[in-house]
Design a protein around this motif. Structure first.
Motif, PDB file in Angstrom:
ATOM      1  N   ALA A 100       0.863  -1.317   0.170  1.00 38.40           N
ATOM      2  CA  ALA A 100       0.154   0.104  -0.202  1.00 38.40           C
ATOM      3  C   ALA A 100       0.867   1.352  -0.025  1.00 38.40           C
ATOM      4  CB  ALA A 100      -0.861  -0.028   1.111  1.00 38.40           C
ATOM      5  N   ILE A 101       0.074   2.323  -0.080  1.00 41.57           N
ATOM      6  CA  ILE A 101       0.952   3.644   0.094  1.00 41.57           C
ATOM      7  C   ILE A 101       0.737   4.306   1.420  1.00 41.57           C
ATOM      8  CG2 ILE A 101       0.930   6.104  -1.018  1.00 41.57           C
ATOM      9  CD1 ILE A 101      -0.036   4.980  -3.756  1.00 41.57           C
ATOM     10  N   ALA A 102       2.028   4.683   1.942  1.00 42.30           N
ATOM     11  CA  ALA A 102       2.204   5.316   3.058  1.00 42.30           C
ATOM     12  C   ALA A 102       2.312   6.674   2.988  1.00 42.30           C
ATOM     13  CB  ALA A 102       3.295   4.679   4.077  1.00 42.30           C
ATOM     14  N   GLU A 103       1.230   7.723   3.197  1.00 47.82           N
ATOM     15  CA  GLU A 103       1.437   9.092   2.937  1.00 47.82           C
ATOM     16  C   GLU A 103       2.312   9.695   4.143  1.00 47.82           C
ATOM     17  OE1 GLU A 103      -1.333  12.888   1.963  1.00 47.82           O
ATOM     18  OE2 GLU A 103      -2.149  10.928   2.066  1.00 47.82           O
ATOM     19  N   MET A 104       3.196  10.406   3.870  1.00 48.65           N
ATOM     20  CA  MET A 104       3.912  11.004   4.876  1.00 48.65           C
ATOM     21  C   MET A 104       4.573  12.383   4.299  1.00 48.65           C
ATOM     22  SD  MET A 104       6.358   8.007   6.082  1.00 48.65           S
ATOM     23  CE  MET A 104       6.986   8.416   7.588  1.00 48.65           C
ATOM     24  N   ARG A 105       4.544  13.542   4.997  1.00 51.26           N
ATOM     25  CA  ARG A 105       4.732  14.702   4.865  1.00 51.26           C
ATOM     26  C   ARG A 105       6.347  14.994   4.745  1.00 51.26           C
ATOM     27  NH1 ARG A 105       0.569  17.428   8.850  1.00 51.26           N
ATOM     28  NH2 ARG A 105      -1.192  17.349   7.579  1.00 51.26           N
ATOM     29  N   THR A 106       6.792  15.880   4.009  1.00 47.26           N
ATOM     30  CA  THR A 106       8.372  16.345   4.081  1.00 47.26           C
ATOM     31  C   THR A 106       8.897  16.277   5.272  1.00 47.26           C
ATOM     32  OG1 THR A 106       7.742  17.608   2.081  1.00 47.26           O
ATOM     33  CG2 THR A 106       9.944  18.025   3.247  1.00 47.26           C
ATOM     34  N   GLY A 107       9.958  15.796   5.791  1.00 43.34           N
ATOM     35  CA  GLY A 107      10.770  15.462   6.846  1.00 43.34           C
ATOM     36  C   GLY A 107      10.422  14.753   7.949  1.00 43.34           C
TER      37      GLY A 107
END
Length: 168
Positions: A100-107
């Motif tokens: 699956a896709i793990a959405e994470m922000r910059t940093g």
């Protein structure tokens, strides 16, 4: 019609909640193994990685090996680059392993998170490819994470746009 959509949305959320609880339980297992990994010498750390490889190639499932593999990767990262995966990154690695896709922000540590799923999925002898948006990130991340992979006996390289990698 809206009622049916609401029911589907609610059902999906319940499923996601159950999945997240399962991920949290696995993170707890990884945390319980961590003290053992901290006691290993560098050569023992590599030997443990090799042992996981043998077990995977002997038919043990990657899902069963995940807690040990993630704990080992976490320790390799702590020693080699001075960064320790947070629990949320462990969960991100599980999501990636599940396809699956793990959405994470910059940093938030996407590059470090990927090392977990990468190591786990190399255990059975398969290659793993990590895709980035440009050559700069591919090279930077490969070089940055290389000490982790080296400690675990995984080869790393970055394919650049200028490379002649076309099939012959």
């Amino acid at each position: 019609m809206a009622n049916a959509r609401d029911m589907v949305t609610r059902a999906l959320r319940v499923g996601e909640g159950r999945k997240f609880k399962a991920y949290e339980k696995r993170a707890e297992k990884i945390n319980a193994i961590e003290p053992e990994m901290e006691l290993l010498g560098d050569e023992e750390l590599r030997a443990e990685a090799d042992s996981l490889r043998e077990r995977a190639r002997g038919g043990e499932s990657l899902d069963d090996l995940l807690p040990e593999a993630f704990a080992l990767t976490r320790e390799a990262a702590r020693r080699s680059i001075g960064q320790r995966h947070f629990d949320v990154q462990l969960i991100g690695g599980m999501v990636l392993h599940d396809g699956a896709i793990a959405e994470m922000r910059t940093g938030e540590g996407k590059t470090l998170t990927a090392t977990l799923a990468v190591f786990l999925n190399t255990l059975a002898g398969d290659g793993v490819h990590v895709v980035t948006v440009n050559d700069y990130l591919a090279r930077r991340d490969a070089e940055w994470m290389k000490p982790i992979y080296d400690a675990l006996g995984v080869r790393v390289a970055a394919i650049q746009d200028s490379d002649d990698y076309a099939a012959r």
